[in-house]
Design an enzyme around this catalytic site. Structure first.
Site, PDB file in Angstrom:
ATOM      1  N   LYS A  40      29.626  16.301   4.688  1.00  0.00           N
ATOM      2  CA  LYS A  40      28.859  17.553   4.610  1.00  0.00           C
ATOM      3  C   LYS A  40      29.470  18.634   5.513  1.00  0.00           C
ATOM      4  O   LYS A  40      29.653  19.764   5.092  1.00  0.00           O
ATOM      5  CB  LYS A  40      27.402  17.329   5.034  1.00  0.00           C
ATOM      6  CG  LYS A  40      26.637  16.344   4.169  1.00  0.00           C
ATOM      7  CD  LYS A  40      25.162  16.293   4.562  1.00  0.00           C
ATOM      8  CE  LYS A  40      24.909  15.778   5.975  1.00  0.00           C
ATOM      9  NZ  LYS A  40      25.234  14.359   6.182  1.00  0.00           N
ATOM     10  N   ARG A  74      15.781  16.589   5.979  1.00  0.00           N
ATOM     11  CA  ARG A  74      16.172  15.190   6.018  1.00  0.00           C
ATOM     12  C   ARG A  74      15.019  14.261   5.656  1.00  0.00           C
ATOM     13  O   ARG A  74      15.177  13.043   5.713  1.00  0.00           O
ATOM     14  CB  ARG A  74      16.676  14.835   7.419  1.00  0.00           C
ATOM     15  CG  ARG A  74      18.195  14.772   7.510  1.00  0.00           C
ATOM     16  CD  ARG A  74      18.567  14.454   8.947  1.00  0.00           C
ATOM     17  NE  ARG A  74      19.779  13.701   9.042  1.00  0.00           N
ATOM     18  CZ  ARG A  74      20.971  14.243   9.321  1.00  0.00           C
ATOM     19  NH1 ARG A  74      21.114  15.516   9.480  1.00  0.00           N
ATOM     20  NH2 ARG A  74      22.028  13.464   9.435  1.00  0.00           N
ATOM     21  N   ARG A 115      35.990   8.723  13.033  1.00  0.00           N
ATOM     22  CA  ARG A 115      35.980  10.196  13.107  1.00  0.00           C
ATOM     23  C   ARG A 115      36.283  10.680  14.522  1.00  0.00           C
ATOM     24  O   ARG A 115      35.794  10.131  15.502  1.00  0.00           O
ATOM     25  CB  ARG A 115      34.604  10.692  12.679  1.00  0.00           C
ATOM     26  CG  ARG A 115      34.420  12.196  12.837  1.00  0.00           C
ATOM     27  CD  ARG A 115      33.296  12.720  12.000  1.00  0.00           C
ATOM     28  NE  ARG A 115      31.985  12.258  12.428  1.00  0.00           N
ATOM     29  CZ  ARG A 115      30.858  12.499  11.745  1.00  0.00           C
ATOM     30  NH1 ARG A 115      30.912  13.150  10.603  1.00  0.00           N
ATOM     31  NH2 ARG A 115      29.711  12.061  12.191  1.00  0.00           N
ATOM     32  N   ARG A 174      32.182  11.485  18.831  1.00  0.00           N
ATOM     33  CA  ARG A 174      30.770  11.753  19.079  1.00  0.00           C
ATOM     34  C   ARG A 174      30.092  10.498  19.600  1.00  0.00           C
ATOM     35  O   ARG A 174      30.386   9.401  19.147  1.00  0.00           O
ATOM     36  CB  ARG A 174      30.089  12.192  17.782  1.00  0.00           C
ATOM     37  CG  ARG A 174      29.900  13.677  17.673  1.00  0.00           C
ATOM     38  CD  ARG A 174      29.520  14.079  16.276  1.00  0.00           C
ATOM     39  NE  ARG A 174      28.306  13.419  15.782  1.00  0.00           N
ATOM     40  CZ  ARG A 174      27.763  13.671  14.598  1.00  0.00           C
ATOM     41  NH1 ARG A 174      28.321  14.552  13.794  1.00  0.00           N
ATOM     42  NH2 ARG A 174      26.673  13.047  14.211  1.00  0.00           N
ATOM     43  N   ARG A 191      21.480   5.143  11.554  1.00  0.00           N
ATOM     44  CA  ARG A 191      21.516   6.420  10.835  1.00  0.00           C
ATOM     45  C   ARG A 191      21.547   6.195   9.328  1.00  0.00           C
ATOM     46  O   ARG A 191      20.918   6.940   8.571  1.00  0.00           O
ATOM     47  CB  ARG A 191      22.746   7.230  11.265  1.00  0.00           C
ATOM     48  CG  ARG A 191      22.566   7.890  12.636  1.00  0.00           C
ATOM     49  CD  ARG A 191      23.886   8.219  13.300  1.00  0.00           C
ATOM     50  NE  ARG A 191      24.675   9.222  12.608  1.00  0.00           N
ATOM     51  CZ  ARG A 191      25.968   9.427  12.856  1.00  0.00           C
ATOM     52  NH1 ARG A 191      26.602   8.683  13.767  1.00  0.00           N
ATOM     53  NH2 ARG A 191      26.607  10.364  12.202  1.00  0.00           N
TER      54      ARG A 191
END
Ligand code: ADP
Ligand code: ZN
Length: 206
Positions: free
Chosen positions: A13, A88, A122, A152, A163
């Site tokens: 996203k 969400r 990532r 992160r 998540r």
């Protein structure tokens, strides 16, 4: 044009949002980025959000909705925006209708088996760029701005598992919600390269 970007964590996203923002001149509103800026700044919102984010849970709706509602009143949102990471859950989607008019919900569909590796591999830059270790060849700096790349804190296997569960139980039902409103457009090959996925999005947006 006001757009919602829907998709599991790691669906891309944020990556697509930067590309869309540039080409279509839309404001990119990422609730995740807003929370991370608040955590960094040590604000009350940041202190509250951190415990939820670290646990892979949703930050409480009242806080999240109030932030988005306020952000959309700024001058830079008046030419159109893209919501990345909001709504969400169904409650947030219903709240959103009270203060915004959404034209389209773009759902980026990615095979769930790929998400864990995508997220845990990532590396991000403070400028907003993100990379996957498999394409960095050991580089530790951002190609765009030279900034130091980092991981992160919530991009670890345990938090990612939570998540994904949060996504499946609370966020995925929004696909049918927007389908029923005739606003859903699905990007079916979210597994492709960022440019391939963006190509599909251009076809949808025109
Ligand atoms: P990702 O989509 O990869 O999970 P985000 O940056 O969008 O990453 O979100 C990071 C975290 O911020 C989420 O796991 C959640 O804790 C919090 N968050 C972001 N958006 C929302 C939202 N709309 N409602 C509640 N919590 C949110
Ligand atoms: Zn950078």
């Amino acid at each position: 044009m006001n757009i919602i970007l829907l998709g599991a964590p790691g669906a891309g996203k944020g990556t697509q949002a930067s590309k869309i923002a540039e080409k279509y001149n839309l404001l990119h509103v990422s609730t995740g980025d807003i929370f991370r800026a608040n955590i960094k700044g040590g604000t009350e919102i940041g202190k509250l959000a951190k415990s939820y984010i670290d646990a892979g849970k949703l930050v409480p709706d009242e806080v999240t909705c109030a932030i988005v509602k306020d952000r959309l009143t700024w001058a830079d949102a008046q030419n159109g925006y893209m919501l990345d990471g909001f709504p969400r859950n169904l409650f947030q989607a219903e709240e959103l209708e009270k203060f915004a008019k959404i034209d389209l919900c773009l759902n980026i569909d990615v095979d769930e088996a790929l998400l864990m590796d995508r997220i845990c591999g990532r590396r991000v830059c403070k400028c907003g760029e993100s990379y996957h270790v498999s394409t960095l060849n050991g580089a530790t700096k951002c190609r765009k701005c030279g900034g130091e790349l980092y991981q992160r804190e919530d991009d670890n296997p345990r938090t990612v598992k939570a998540r994904l569960e949060t996504y499946n139980t609370q966020t995925a039902p929004l696909i049918n919600y927007y389908k029923a409103q005739g606003k859903l457009a699905t990007v079916t090959s979210g597994e492709g390269s960022p440019d391939e996925v963006f190509g599909q999005i251009i076809k949808i947006l025109g």
